[in-house]
Design a protein around this motif. Structure first.
Motif, PDB file in Angstrom:
ATOM      1  N   ASP A 151       3.173  12.254   2.871  1.00 28.11           N
ATOM      2  CA  ASP A 151       3.704  12.927   4.057  1.00 28.11           C
ATOM      3  C   ASP A 151       4.810  13.937   3.756  1.00 28.11           C
ATOM      4  OD1 ASP A 151       1.906  11.510   5.602  1.00 28.11           O
ATOM      5  OD2 ASP A 151       3.321   9.912   6.057  1.00 28.11           O
ATOM      6  N   ILE A 152       5.515  13.764   2.663  1.00 26.26           N
ATOM      7  CA  ILE A 152       6.591  14.699   2.324  1.00 26.26           C
ATOM      8  C   ILE A 152       6.110  15.709   1.281  1.00 26.26           C
ATOM      9  CG2 ILE A 152       8.902  14.943   1.345  1.00 26.26           C
ATOM     10  CD1 ILE A 152       9.524  12.169   2.564  1.00 26.26           C
ATOM     11  N   GLU A 153       5.475  15.217   0.235  1.00 30.51           N
ATOM     12  CA  GLU A 153       5.053  16.101  -0.849  1.00 30.51           C
ATOM     13  C   GLU A 153       3.656  16.679  -0.655  1.00 30.51           C
ATOM     14  OE1 GLU A 153       7.171  17.137  -2.932  1.00 30.51           O
ATOM     15  OE2 GLU A 153       8.705  15.701  -2.350  1.00 30.51           O
ATOM     16  N   GLY A 154       2.849  16.086   0.227  1.00 32.50           N
ATOM     17  CA  GLY A 154       1.527  16.623   0.512  1.00 32.50           C
ATOM     18  C   GLY A 154       0.485  16.342  -0.566  1.00 32.50           C
ATOM     19  N   PHE A 155       0.698  15.308  -1.347  1.00 30.77           N
ATOM     20  CA  PHE A 155      -0.258  14.960  -2.390  1.00 30.77           C
ATOM     21  C   PHE A 155      -1.549  14.426  -1.764  1.00 30.77           C
ATOM     22  CE2 PHE A 155       3.123  15.683  -5.106  1.00 30.77           C
ATOM     23  CZ  PHE A 155       2.884  15.317  -6.420  1.00 30.77           C
ATOM     24  N   SER A 156      -2.660  14.646  -2.458  1.00 33.94           N
ATOM     25  CA  SER A 156      -3.942  14.082  -2.030  1.00 33.94           C
ATOM     26  C   SER A 156      -3.963  12.599  -2.371  1.00 33.94           C
ATOM     27  CB  SER A 156      -5.097  14.789  -2.738  1.00 33.94           C
ATOM     28  OG  SER A 156      -5.130  14.427  -4.119  1.00 33.94           O
ATOM     29  N   TYR A 157      -4.907  11.882  -1.785  1.00 34.43           N
ATOM     30  CA  TYR A 157      -5.039  10.452  -2.084  1.00 34.43           C
ATOM     31  C   TYR A 157      -5.274  10.236  -3.575  1.00 34.43           C
ATOM     32  CZ  TYR A 157      -5.442   9.342   2.925  1.00 34.43           C
ATOM     33  OH  TYR A 157      -5.209   9.170   4.260  1.00 34.43           O
ATOM     34  N   LYS A 158      -6.098  11.077  -4.177  1.00 34.94           N
ATOM     35  CA  LYS A 158      -6.410  10.951  -5.604  1.00 34.94           C
ATOM     36  C   LYS A 158      -5.158  11.185  -6.438  1.00 34.94           C
ATOM     37  CE  LYS A 158      -8.989  11.026  -9.387  1.00 34.94           C
ATOM     38  NZ  LYS A 158      -8.380  10.129 -10.331  1.00 34.94           N
ATOM     39  N   GLU A 159      -4.371  12.187  -6.081  1.00 33.97           N
ATOM     40  CA  GLU A 159      -3.137  12.457  -6.820  1.00 33.97           C
ATOM     41  C   GLU A 159      -2.162  11.287  -6.699  1.00 33.97           C
ATOM     42  OE1 GLU A 159      -2.794  17.323  -6.575  1.00 33.97           O
ATOM     43  OE2 GLU A 159      -2.287  16.144  -4.797  1.00 33.97           O
ATOM     44  N   ILE A 160      -2.068  10.703  -5.510  1.00 38.59           N
ATOM     45  CA  ILE A 160      -1.191   9.545  -5.314  1.00 38.59           C
ATOM     46  C   ILE A 160      -1.668   8.391  -6.178  1.00 38.59           C
ATOM     47  CG2 ILE A 160      -0.351   7.829  -3.654  1.00 38.59           C
ATOM     48  CD1 ILE A 160      -0.612  10.085  -1.503  1.00 38.59           C
ATOM     49  N   SER A 161      -2.973   8.198  -6.198  1.00 39.57           N
ATOM     50  CA  SER A 161      -3.571   7.155  -7.031  1.00 39.57           C
ATOM     51  C   SER A 161      -3.189   7.352  -8.493  1.00 39.57           C
ATOM     52  CB  SER A 161      -5.094   7.180  -6.845  1.00 39.57           C
ATOM     53  OG  SER A 161      -5.719   6.321  -7.749  1.00 39.57           O
ATOM     54  N   ASP A 162      -3.260   8.590  -8.958  1.00 41.65           N
ATOM     55  CA  ASP A 162      -2.913   8.893 -10.355  1.00 41.65           C
ATOM     56  C   ASP A 162      -1.427   8.692 -10.627  1.00 41.65           C
ATOM     57  OD1 ASP A 162      -5.555   9.558 -10.822  1.00 41.65           O
ATOM     58  OD2 ASP A 162      -5.228  11.723 -10.692  1.00 41.65           O
ATOM     59  N   VAL A 163      -0.581   9.188  -9.730  1.00 43.21           N
ATOM     60  CA  VAL A 163       0.867   9.096  -9.929  1.00 43.21           C
ATOM     61  C   VAL A 163       1.331   7.643  -9.961  1.00 43.21           C
ATOM     62  CG1 VAL A 163       3.110   9.541  -8.849  1.00 43.21           C
ATOM     63  CG2 VAL A 163       1.429  11.370  -9.000  1.00 43.21           C
ATOM     64  N   LEU A 164       0.846   6.850  -9.016  1.00 42.11           N
ATOM     65  CA  LEU A 164       1.318   5.466  -8.900  1.00 42.11           C
ATOM     66  C   LEU A 164       0.466   4.475  -9.684  1.00 42.11           C
ATOM     67  CD1 LEU A 164       2.242   5.403  -5.093  1.00 42.11           C
ATOM     68  CD2 LEU A 164       3.723   5.853  -7.060  1.00 42.11           C
ATOM     69  N   ASN A 165      -0.624   4.993 -10.268  1.00 41.92           N
ATOM     70  CA  ASN A 165      -1.519   4.150 -11.057  1.00 41.92           C
ATOM     71  C   ASN A 165      -2.071   2.987 -10.229  1.00 41.92           C
ATOM     72  OD1 ASN A 165      -2.946   3.636 -13.392  1.00 41.92           O
ATOM     73  ND2 ASN A 165      -1.364   2.292 -14.234  1.00 41.92           N
ATOM     74  N   ILE A 166      -2.576   3.334  -9.038  1.00 42.04           N
ATOM     75  CA  ILE A 166      -3.172   2.340  -8.140  1.00 42.04           C
ATOM     76  C   ILE A 166      -4.524   2.876  -7.671  1.00 42.04           C
ATOM     77  CG2 ILE A 166      -0.961   1.382  -7.367  1.00 42.04           C
ATOM     78  CD1 ILE A 166      -1.174   3.079  -4.841  1.00 42.04           C
ATOM     79  N   SER A 167      -5.321   2.007  -7.071  1.00 44.54           N
ATOM     80  CA  SER A 167      -6.653   2.418  -6.621  1.00 44.54           C
ATOM     81  C   SER A 167      -6.557   3.274  -5.356  1.00 44.54           C
ATOM     82  CB  SER A 167      -7.512   1.187  -6.334  1.00 44.54           C
ATOM     83  OG  SER A 167      -7.072   0.546  -5.147  1.00 44.54           O
ATOM     84  N   LEU A 168      -7.632   4.013  -5.077  1.00 44.87           N
ATOM     85  CA  LEU A 168      -7.684   4.814  -3.848  1.00 44.87           C
ATOM     86  C   LEU A 168      -7.603   3.913  -2.624  1.00 44.87           C
ATOM     87  CD1 LEU A 168     -10.346   7.553  -4.679  1.00 44.87           C
ATOM     88  CD2 LEU A 168      -7.930   7.885  -4.222  1.00 44.87           C
ATOM     89  N   ASN A 169      -8.216   2.745  -2.688  1.00 41.07           N
ATOM     90  CA  ASN A 169      -8.132   1.808  -1.560  1.00 41.07           C
ATOM     91  C   ASN A 169      -6.699   1.359  -1.314  1.00 41.07           C
ATOM     92  OD1 ASN A 169     -10.838   1.887  -0.885  1.00 41.07           O
ATOM     93  ND2 ASN A 169     -11.379   0.170  -2.201  1.00 41.07           N
ATOM     94  N   ASP A 170      -5.938   1.149  -2.385  1.00 42.68           N
ATOM     95  CA  ASP A 170      -4.525   0.785  -2.235  1.00 42.68           C
ATOM     96  C   ASP A 170      -3.738   1.925  -1.586  1.00 42.68           C
ATOM     97  OD1 ASP A 170      -4.883  -1.730  -3.304  1.00 42.68           O
ATOM     98  OD2 ASP A 170      -4.077  -1.215  -5.289  1.00 42.68           O
TER      99      ASP A 170
END
Length: 170
Positions: free
Chosen positions: A126-145
Motif C-alpha cells: 500500500d505504501i511502496e506499490g510492490f506487486s504480490y510477487k515482489e512482496i513474496s520475493d522480498v519477504l521470502n514468503i509464498s504468494l498465498n501468504d
C-alpha cells in the motif's frame, strides 16, 4: 547480466528503503541507520551484485533483515510509527488539522498492533506499490501468504476503525 552501477541502480532505492524500515521500526533515527547499514552491506557485496536477479527485492530483504535484527537487539517488537501526513496545508483549518492528526494517530495505533509480517506486507503493497510477487520475493514468503496477509491486515484495520464511531468508514 549487466554490472550494477551503485549511483544509478542502488542510490535511488534510498527513499523506498527508508520508508520500509520506518514502517517496521517506527523510529526515524533507527530507520536512517538501517538504510546506511543496508548501503554498507550492498557496497561490501558490490562485486557480487551482478549475480542478483532483482537488486531492489534483494535490497528490501536485506533492509527487512537488518530491521528485525535491530528489533531483536532492542528487545521489542515494534515502536510507534512516525506520522507520514503533511498537516501544513494552509487551506485546512486548525480544528480539521487536529481531527486529522487524531485520526492518523488512531490508524497508526491499529497498524502498530498488527503482527510484524502483516505490517511489512501492507507497507510494501500500500505504501511502496510492490506487486504480490515482489512482496513474496522480498519477504521470502509464498504468494498465498502475501494475499492472506493483505486481506487480514486490511480487515483488521477496517474492523478497528468501525469499532469507534468517530473513525467510522463512510
Amino acid at each position: 547480466m549487466m554490472p550494477i552501477d551503485f549511483e544509478k541502480n542502488i542510490y535511488p532505492l534510498k527513499d523506498k528503503l527508508y520508508r520500509f524500515s520506518l514502517s517496521i521500526l517506527g523510529n526515524i533515527k533507527d530507520a536512517e541507520d538501517i538504510v546506511q547499514d543496508t548501503f554498507i552491506k550492498i557496497w561490501n557485496r558490490r562485486s557480487q551484485l551482478d549475480e542478483i536477479e532483482n537488486i531492489e527485492a534483494w535490497s528490501m530483504r536485506a533492509t527487512r533483515n537488518l530491521c528485525l535484527d535491530k528489533l531483536k537487539r532492542k528487545g521489542r517488537l515494534y515502536s510507534e510509527i512516525e506520522q507520514h501526513t503533511n498537516l501544513t496545508d494552509p487551506n485546512i483549518d486548525i480544528a480539521k488539522k487536529l481531527d486529522l492528526k487524531d485520526k492518523m494517530s488512531h490508524v497508526q495505533n491499529i497498524i502498530a498492533s498488527l503482527p510484524e509480517k502483516q505490517r511489512a506486507i501492507l507497507s510494501l503493497r500500500d505504501i511502496e506499490g510492490f506487486s504480490y510477487k515482489e512482496i513474496s520475493d522480498v519477504l521470502n514468503i509464498s504468494l498465498n501468504d502475501v494475499k492472506s496477509g493483505i486481506h487480514r491486515g486490511r480487515k483488521k484495520i477496517q474492523e478497528e476503525l468501525i469499532k469507534n464511531d468517530d473513525y467510522g468508514i463512510k
